[in-house]
Design an enzyme around this catalytic site. Structure first.
Site, PDB file in Angstrom:
ATOM      1  N   GLU A 123     -34.396 -18.996  -9.024  1.00 37.96           N
ATOM      2  CA  GLU A 123     -35.058 -18.398 -10.195  1.00 37.96           C
ATOM      3  C   GLU A 123     -34.622 -16.953 -10.409  1.00 37.96           C
ATOM      4  O   GLU A 123     -34.562 -16.488 -11.544  1.00 37.96           O
ATOM      5  CB  GLU A 123     -36.580 -18.427 -10.014  1.00 37.96           C
ATOM      6  N   VAL A 124     -34.381 -16.256  -9.314  1.00 36.21           N
ATOM      7  CA  VAL A 124     -34.009 -14.839  -9.406  1.00 36.21           C
ATOM      8  C   VAL A 124     -32.574 -14.702  -8.913  1.00 36.21           C
ATOM      9  O   VAL A 124     -32.256 -15.084  -7.776  1.00 36.21           O
ATOM     10  CB  VAL A 124     -34.960 -13.951  -8.561  1.00 36.21           C
ATOM     11  N   HIS A 136     -31.443 -13.986  -2.012  1.00 34.02           N
ATOM     12  CA  HIS A 136     -32.630 -13.774  -1.184  1.00 34.02           C
ATOM     13  C   HIS A 136     -32.830 -14.967  -0.268  1.00 34.02           C
ATOM     14  O   HIS A 136     -32.546 -16.101  -0.640  1.00 34.02           O
ATOM     15  CB  HIS A 136     -33.883 -13.545  -2.036  1.00 34.02           C
ATOM     16  N   MET A 137     -33.335 -14.659   0.904  1.00 37.78           N
ATOM     17  CA  MET A 137     -33.647 -15.686   1.897  1.00 37.78           C
ATOM     18  C   MET A 137     -35.164 -15.774   1.996  1.00 37.78           C
ATOM     19  O   MET A 137     -35.830 -14.756   2.202  1.00 37.78           O
ATOM     20  CB  MET A 137     -33.031 -15.278   3.240  1.00 37.78           C
TER      21      MET A 137
HETATM   22  P1  AMP Z   1     -35.926 -18.632  -5.900  1.00 40.87           P
HETATM   23  O1  AMP Z   1     -36.511 -19.812  -6.616  1.00 40.87           O
HETATM   24  O2  AMP Z   1     -35.262 -18.993  -4.607  1.00 40.87           O
HETATM   25  O3  AMP Z   1     -35.051 -17.789  -6.805  1.00 40.87           O
HETATM   26  O4  AMP Z   1     -37.157 -17.758  -5.478  1.00 40.87           O
HETATM   27  C1  AMP Z   1     -37.651 -16.686  -6.223  1.00 40.87           C
HETATM   28  C2  AMP Z   1     -38.948 -16.265  -5.579  1.00 40.87           C
HETATM   29  O5  AMP Z   1     -39.260 -14.959  -6.026  1.00 40.87           O
HETATM   30  C3  AMP Z   1     -40.136 -17.162  -5.922  1.00 40.87           C
HETATM   31  O6  AMP Z   1     -40.683 -17.695  -4.715  1.00 40.87           O
HETATM   32  C4  AMP Z   1     -41.107 -16.209  -6.624  1.00 40.87           C
HETATM   33  O7  AMP Z   1     -42.453 -16.475  -6.302  1.00 40.87           O
HETATM   34  C5  AMP Z   1     -40.651 -14.858  -6.103  1.00 40.87           C
HETATM   35  N1  AMP Z   1     -40.928 -13.724  -6.959  1.00 40.87           N
HETATM   36  C6  AMP Z   1     -40.706 -13.626  -8.294  1.00 40.87           C
HETATM   37  N2  AMP Z   1     -41.071 -12.410  -8.740  1.00 40.87           N
HETATM   38  C7  AMP Z   1     -41.523 -11.723  -7.671  1.00 40.87           C
HETATM   39  C8  AMP Z   1     -42.053 -10.411  -7.481  1.00 40.87           C
HETATM   40  N3  AMP Z   1     -42.187  -9.549  -8.499  1.00 40.87           N
HETATM   41  N4  AMP Z   1     -42.414 -10.044  -6.230  1.00 40.87           N
HETATM   42  C9  AMP Z   1     -42.298 -10.907  -5.202  1.00 40.87           C
HETATM   43  N5  AMP Z   1     -41.810 -12.153  -5.320  1.00 40.87           N
HETATM   44  C10 AMP Z   1     -41.436 -12.560  -6.525  1.00 40.87           C
END
Ligand code: AMP
Length: 115
Positions: free
Chosen positions: A94-95, A99-100
């Protein structure tokens, strides 16, 4: 456009930071999927696993060692935990800042649903 995680690393967006050094920042996931859910993020912007360069080898190893130490600090090392890096659409990323996920504190079940 800086990602959410770049803003967290720069201190421009609030997060519960549990570890920080010159190479990585670790903070609590905003929507935890387990009692312990920490994201370990390189300070350097790398979008996905596909974008990791050979010269990043030590950085990626460092992320794993930070995860190991955080697991011990959060008392989940003995029972066990899971490290996950999602990549692109099929991985559920998603981001787009590498990240791990460090997940633990309960039995996590099967890694993926079998088809
Ligand atoms: P991924 O699907 O591997 O990209 O995981 C992205 C993660 O980032 C998800 O588990 C979200 O809950 C988390 N996330 C998104 N925005 C934030 C934020 N502002 N602070 C902390 N975690 C976040």
């Amino acid at each position: 456009m800086p990602t959410l995680f770049e803003k967290i690393i720069a201190g421009q967006l609030p997060a519960t930071v549990v570890f920080r050094d010159a190479r990585v920042t670790a903070f609590l996931d905003i929507k935890p999927a387990a009692p312990v859910h920490i994201l370990i993020v390189p300070n350097k912007a790398i979008a996905t696993v596909n974008d990791i360069a050979d010269e990043d080898e030590a950085l990626i190893g460092h992320m794993v060692l930070v995860a190991r130490d955080l697991a011990a600090q959060h008392q989940i090392a003995a029972d066990g935990y899971r490290l996950i890096i999602n990549c692109n659409a099929h991985g559920g990323q998603e981001v787009y800042h590498l990240h791990m996920h460090l997940l633990g504190g309960r039995p996590l079940g099967p890694m993926v649903t079998r088809i």
